[in-house]
Write an enzyme that holds these catalytic residues in place. Structure first.
Site, short mmCIF file in Angstrom:
data_model
loop_
_atom_site.label_atom_id
_atom_site.label_comp_id
_atom_site.label_asym_id
_atom_site.label_seq_id
_atom_site.Cartn_x
_atom_site.Cartn_y
_atom_site.Cartn_z
CG HIS A 1 -2.31 -63.39 40.67
ND1 HIS A 1 -3.59 -63.70 40.82
CD2 HIS A 1 -2.19 -62.28 39.70
CE1 HIS A 1 -4.33 -62.88 40.05
NE2 HIS A 1 -3.40 -62.09 39.40
CG ASP B 1 -4.12 -67.88 42.64
OD1 ASP B 1 -5.03 -67.68 43.63
OD2 ASP B 1 -3.39 -66.98 42.18
CG HIS C 1 -0.04 -62.80 46.76
ND1 HIS C 1 0.71 -63.42 45.86
CD2 HIS C 1 -1.27 -62.80 46.21
CE1 HIS C 1 0.08 -63.89 44.69
NE2 HIS C 1 -1.15 -63.45 44.92
#
Length: 307
Positions: free
Chosen positions: A161, A159, A122
């Site tokens: 996300h 993942d 991220h």
């Protein structure tokens, strides 16, 4: 040939609030689960500053240093925290991934799994985000391209996300292909199918809540064609285990066998496309038991492919 397990005790020094999902116990449980396995155990070195600066500007690195506390913890954004040991842990995570690239490309191991934290997918160029400080998987891919002079590297992210940071960091790199599945709608809200990168080098596979194994396998089955066409010389995996049905942060309803299947399929592709060369790095997974058994299943498939 064998599978390398790359980690470092300093990755346990990244501390977060007591109720935070990205906690020290995550790495402890993963390492406990992998302890019985016959792996080549490698100490993650500290990344050189220049290795981080491949994708993150110097001003960002200085900002993190300035915000690092002498004691306690500080909040960087709604989800991301730093303790006195966080920056060293992040440098170990990057250094471990780069060491994995070196070992795999030198043929010293068949593949590698980096059990490190904080996660990385991220983190954007100038923004810590979603528990992440540095874009570990993206940095590993860029290192393979620049230091080892590879022509094509794929980053595969499962993942739950969306790896917004990896997408941002590599969308302008025509030598990289990013393929990522994620639950949508779900934080951070990116990862729509129309997001295709600066060189049509990003393939997003949005999956609806509750979609489970069948829809995941169909989506990834189609994505494998894109991977074959790209012909990577190395595959970097962002291995998040938070799509598991027991994870508290999402609702994709995957099972342990889904991680085993996806890993095995990626290993088959890697064997055909790039001599089996895979570097995998730990991302999410927030139910401790589901994380441990899923990570073990993932590594066991890597081990089968490396023999």
């Amino acid at each position: 040939m064998t599978t390398a397990l790359i980690t470092h005790a300093e990755c346990l020094g990244h501390e977060t609030p007591a109720d935070h999902p990205e906690q020290v116990a995550r790495l402890e449980r993963v390492l406990q689960a992998l302890e019985p396995l016959e792996l080549r155990r490698v100490t993650a070195p500290l990344a050189a500053e220049d290795d981080v600066l491949r994708l993150h500007p110097a001003a960002y690195l200085q900002e993190l240093r300035d915000r690092r506390p002498e004691a306690g913890i500080v909040q960087l954004d709604a989800d991301t925290w730093m303790s006195p040991g966080s920056l060293a842990a992040a440098f170990r995570a990057v250094g471990g991934a780069l060491r994995a690239v070196d070992l795999v490309l030198a043929g010293e191991v068949g593949n590698a799994f980096c059990a490190t934290r904080p996660p990385g997918h991220h983190a954007e160029a100038e923004t810590p985000m979603g528990f992440c400080l540095f874009g570990t998987a993206a940095l590993a891919a860029q290192y393979a391209l620049e230091h080892h002079r590879l022509s094509r590297v794929a980053v595969v992210d499962f993942d739950v996300h969306h790896g917004n940071g990896t997408q941002e960091l590599l969308s302008g790199e025509r030598r990289a292909l990013v393929i990522t599945s994620q639950q949508l709608p779900l934080w951070p809200g990116t990862g729509q199918a129309h997001e295709t990168g600066g060189y049509d080098n990003v393939l997003n596979l949005p999956l609806p809540p509750g979609s489970g194994s069948a829809e995941m396998r169909t989506a990834w089955g189609a994505a494998f064609d894109r991977l074959r066409a790209f012909r990577p010389e190395l595959i970097v995996i962002s291995a998040g285990f938070d799509a598991h049905r027991d994870d508290p942060l999402a609702q994709l309803e995957w099972e342990v066998q889904d991680y085993a299947w996806l890993t095995a399929e990626l290993c088959k592709l890697a064997d055909t496309l790039c001599g089996g060369r895979i570097v995998s790095t730990l991302e999410g997974g927030y139910d401790l038991n589901a994380l441990a058994v899923s990570a073990k299943a993932h590594v066991e498939e890597l081990m089968k492919a490396a023999t």
